[in-house]
Design a protein around this motif. Sequence first.
Motif, PDB file in Angstrom:
ATOM      1  N   LEU A  99       0.779  -1.262  -0.087  1.00 50.35           N
ATOM      2  CA  LEU A  99      -0.180  -0.066  -0.125  1.00 50.35           C
ATOM      3  C   LEU A  99       0.734   1.244   0.146  1.00 50.35           C
ATOM      4  O   LEU A  99       0.672   2.133  -0.651  1.00 50.35           O
ATOM      5  N   VAL A 100       1.837   1.243   0.748  1.00 53.79           N
ATOM      6  CA  VAL A 100       2.641   2.690   1.089  1.00 53.79           C
ATOM      7  C   VAL A 100       3.582   2.692  -0.412  1.00 53.79           C
ATOM      8  O   VAL A 100       3.886   3.937  -0.670  1.00 53.79           O
ATOM      9  N   VAL A 101       3.678   1.817  -1.006  1.00 56.36           N
ATOM     10  CA  VAL A 101       4.613   2.257  -2.364  1.00 56.36           C
ATOM     11  C   VAL A 101       3.622   2.903  -3.149  1.00 56.36           C
ATOM     12  O   VAL A 101       4.102   3.347  -4.147  1.00 56.36           O
ATOM     13  N   GLN A 102       2.313   2.978  -2.996  1.00 56.39           N
ATOM     14  CA  GLN A 102       1.668   3.679  -3.926  1.00 56.39           C
ATOM     15  C   GLN A 102       1.174   5.094  -3.271  1.00 56.39           C
ATOM     16  O   GLN A 102       0.159   5.831  -3.518  1.00 56.39           O
ATOM     17  N   GLY A 103       1.883   5.440  -2.137  1.00 52.31           N
ATOM     18  CA  GLY A 103       1.630   6.661  -1.279  1.00 52.31           C
ATOM     19  C   GLY A 103       0.340   6.717  -0.158  1.00 52.31           C
ATOM     20  O   GLY A 103      -0.007   7.564   0.040  1.00 52.31           O
ATOM     21  N   VAL A 237       6.289   1.170   6.709  1.00 55.03           N
ATOM     22  CA  VAL A 237       5.199   2.317   6.367  1.00 55.03           C
ATOM     23  C   VAL A 237       5.212   3.728   7.172  1.00 55.03           C
ATOM     24  O   VAL A 237       5.250   4.647   6.498  1.00 55.03           O
ATOM     25  N   LYS A 238       5.511   3.615   8.261  1.00 55.99           N
ATOM     26  CA  LYS A 238       5.541   4.749   9.367  1.00 55.99           C
ATOM     27  C   LYS A 238       6.910   5.605   8.758  1.00 55.99           C
ATOM     28  O   LYS A 238       6.623   6.929   8.623  1.00 55.99           O
ATOM     29  N   SER A 239       7.973   4.985   8.416  1.00 59.83           N
ATOM     30  CA  SER A 239       9.203   5.710   8.032  1.00 59.83           C
ATOM     31  C   SER A 239       8.905   6.389   6.565  1.00 59.83           C
ATOM     32  O   SER A 239       9.290   7.537   6.497  1.00 59.83           O
ATOM     33  N   LEU A 240       8.422   5.826   5.711  1.00 59.11           N
ATOM     34  CA  LEU A 240       8.069   5.981   4.509  1.00 59.11           C
ATOM     35  C   LEU A 240       6.896   7.205   4.417  1.00 59.11           C
ATOM     36  O   LEU A 240       7.220   8.226   3.655  1.00 59.11           O
ATOM     37  N   LEU A 244       7.311  10.982   3.038  1.00 58.39           N
ATOM     38  CA  LEU A 244       6.375  11.407   1.995  1.00 58.39           C
ATOM     39  C   LEU A 244       5.893  12.746   2.412  1.00 58.39           C
ATOM     40  O   LEU A 244       5.458  13.454   1.407  1.00 58.39           O
ATOM     41  N   HIS A 245       5.279  12.887   3.709  1.00 54.96           N
ATOM     42  CA  HIS A 245       4.795  14.034   4.251  1.00 54.96           C
ATOM     43  C   HIS A 245       5.696  15.073   4.388  1.00 54.96           C
ATOM     44  O   HIS A 245       5.006  16.262   4.696  1.00 54.96           O
TER      45      HIS A 245
END
Length: 360
Positions: A99-103, A237-240, A244-245
């Motif tokens: 999921l996270v690879v799709q933002g 997830v949390k680090s990415l 991203l934010h």
Amino acid sequence: MTAPKGLNGLTYADAGVDIDAGNAMVEDIKPLVRATRRPGADAEIGGFGGLFDLKAAGFKDPILVAANDGVGTKVKIAIDSGRHETIGIDLVAMCVNDLVVQGAEPLFFLDYFATGKLTPDVGVSIVKGIAEGCRMAGAALIGGETAEMPGLYAKGDYDLAGFAVGAAERGRLLPKLDTIKVGDTLLGLGSSGVHSNGYSLVRRIVEHVGLGWDDEAPFAKGMTLGEALLTPTRIYVKSLLAALHAPEGAAIKALAHITGGGFIDNIPRVLPEGFGVDLDLDAITPPPVFGWLAKAGGVAEAEMLRTFNCGIGMVIVVEPAQAAAVAALLQAQGETVSEIGSIIAAEGEPLVRPRGKLLR
């Protein structure tokens, strides 16, 4: 109608399905599920479906992103070694990392646990890992299914499947295909080990060398082989999401989760047509498990690169001028970051072009 001789009074339990054991397990896991609560979900189970409130989660114009996966034959090592506490983390990781690879931010998770004969203690251990994985990913565990199916699974066997849903605000989805260009930098995030791919080959190698799961791992002093090979998949997830934010996160153009297919098959999935990758193997330091697998199994480098993550669980395509800043952000979140190559123009196969040597 008269029942066949000898079959009077048959119950579901006589057929091998213990409803009471299933209900007892549900009660045992309720505190674990409650611990995964997050805005948008109260993380209660027992109804016919789980609920999630996108507005309460803070989204204004979201796109939903869904993923499902399992843990493959890694589950067989958990079964044979009697170690069930972390396989649930793997289940969550394989879904939420996709999921996270799709933002997308993972919102909620559901699991499916199927077995021939339910052993409540084993089931609770598995769900404990699932709940821990959800907590690590910031996702609520809002439901699941436990299926007892005698005659379909051998004694003690089980399988797992996971389903995750996330969301991203419209316009923030990845990859940003129209921004990717020749010269963009590839950053690699270190893996925790084999993660959850290639275990059919891993098990074949272990069988070939004649080791047992309780023997000391040749590549991890002080750990049994079963314990070492069950090291759970890293959840990024949390680090990415933090990267991203952040303002520097605008420079991130694509993310690739390195799962089955390794570098060779997964990186091209996030690239536009006409682009490929120059992959610097000398910049990668694989954990010792990969060197042992290659040597003990006589596995060629090309096969390693297409089967395993080889020490890099996530690849980031980033604007070169911001690569150092993005790397620093991720390092501050506890990630091990390496610059492992760049985007090149590539017409025809191979799209991923390794140079250097993986195992030195």
